[in-house]
Design an enzyme around this catalytic site. Structure first.
Site, PDB file in Angstrom:
ATOM      1  N   CYS A  51       0.831  -1.205   0.000  1.00  0.00           N
ATOM      2  CA  CYS A  51       0.000   0.000   0.000  1.00  0.00           C
ATOM      3  C   CYS A  51       0.867   1.256   0.000  1.00  0.00           C
ATOM      4  O   CYS A  51       1.744   1.422   0.846  1.00  0.00           O
ATOM      5  CB  CYS A  51      -0.915  -0.004   1.223  1.00  0.00           C
ATOM      6  N   CYS A 325      31.586   0.607  28.169  1.00  0.00           N
ATOM      7  CA  CYS A 325      32.635   1.415  28.791  1.00  0.00           C
ATOM      8  C   CYS A 325      33.676   1.724  27.718  1.00  0.00           C
ATOM      9  O   CYS A 325      34.425   0.836  27.280  1.00  0.00           O
ATOM     10  CB  CYS A 325      33.249   0.645  29.950  1.00  0.00           C
TER      11      CYS A 325
END
EC number: 1.8.4.11
Length: 353
Positions: A51, A325
């Site tokens: 669509c 980290c």
């Protein structure tokens, strides 16, 4: 001979006028050249993916896309309508106009692939029928090779064959006004795709090639080279970004590839920049690190294969529980205000201001 002030004024005016005209002509010529160059960078591609209401709205959200228009393409007749496409074999298709300086066709297709089922035949979401087939239709012959390479790469991700139709554009008809900007006019209207996926950035590894070792040694500081290439760790609390919380992105210092976002940065108390996740999952990879009699998970950049840091499972639980980290020496911060100029404009929408 003594000249009058009036004569001198007229002479000066006459002498100045041609120069002014030349300057204006030059300026006009420069502006025309810039306008022409800008026009030359505007390209078109036609994408069918179920669509067209959702596909149009989705494409319009992508950085670099200038316009998206719903229509019907590659049927058997020069005229059709929404009621007739089943008979004329047109596909619901969105004409996408984009600025090639801001987004490449290859990257645009990656966005397209995110919201379709490329292995499905004549079906997308709940929509079934030939008019809902997937298709890429082009006008520029040079686009065919780019499309072919993109599809070959896409196929490596699927066991089933990719079923996207690729053809030169023919018989394109703009859809009725009712269908244009349908989801803007009907915010709760039917949509088979998640249009917010347009806000998830596509970062292309090819845009960030890795420099040679000699180039890295010339480009990086001794600390940056030691950390990224030899897996060393900088000192905590005395590095550049551990306490930086300005909006922006963090890029791999070796290649410039974006790796982390300020959206995901948090104060962990460890003394290094900490993030809950990478900017997108594909920009990093992982290796097991058994150094110093510990078992850790090392984080490396995708394009540069640079050591960034480690990831631990002691991060915020409400955001996935991970703590990346990262060494400041491995990354470079690009403030939000400078992202467009630095070539990262396509990521601006994904950064919370």
């Amino acid at each position: 001979m003594k000249l009058s002030k009036t004569f001198l004024f007229i002479t000066a005016l006459c002498c100045a006028t041609p120069t002014l005209a030349i300057q204006n002509s030059t300026s006009s010529s420069g502006e025309q050249k810039m306008a022409m160059e800008n026009t030359q960078n505007i390209r078109e591609i036609y994408l069918a993916g179920g669509c067209f209401w959702g596909m149009e709205a989705y494409m319009e959200r992508i950085h670099g896309v200038k316009d998206a228009i719903s229509g019907y393409a590659n049927g058997n007749t020069e005229k059709t309508s929404y009621q007739m496409i089943g008979l004329t074999d047109h596909a619901e298709t969105v004409k996408v106009t984009y600025d090639a300086n801001q987004i490449s066709l290859d990257k645009l297709l990656k966005y397209y692939f995110k919201v379709i089922d490329p292995t499905s035949v004549n079906k997308q979401g709940n929509d079934r029928g030939r008019q809902y087939r997937t298709g890429i239709y082009y006008q520029d012959g040079a686009d065919k090779a780019v499309i072919g390479q993109a599809l070959a790469q896409l196929q490596t991700k699927y066991k089933k064959p990719v079923q996207i139709e690729v053809q030169p554009l023919k018989n394109y008809i703009v859809a009725e006004e009712y269908h244009q900007d349908y989801l803007k006019k009907n915010p709760n209207g039917y949509c088979h795709i998640d249009i917010t996926k347009a806000d998830e950035p596509v970062i292309d590894e090819k845009d960030y090639p890795k420099p040679s070792d000699a180039e890295l040694k010339a480009k990086l500081t001794p600390l940056q080279y030691s950390v990224t290439q030899n897996k060393h760790t900088e000192r905590s609390f005395s590095n550049e970004y551990w306490d930086n919380f300005q909006p922006g992105i963090y890029v791999d210092i070796t290649t410039g590839e974006p790796v982390f976002s300020s959206n995901d940065k948090f104060e962990s108390g460890c003394g290094w920049p900490s993030f809950t996740k990478p900017i997108i999952k594909d920009v990093v990879h992982y290796e097991t690190d058994n150094s110093f009699n510990m078992q850790r998970t090392e984080v490396l950049s995708r394009a540069g294969n640079a050591h960034l840091g480690h990831v631990f499972d002691d991060g915020p639980k409400d955001k996935g529980g991970l703590r990346y980290c990262i060494n400041s020496a491995s990354i470079k911060f690009i403030p939000l205000a400078e992202m467009e100029k630095a070539g990262y404009g396509y990521l601006i929408q994904s950064i919370k201001k």
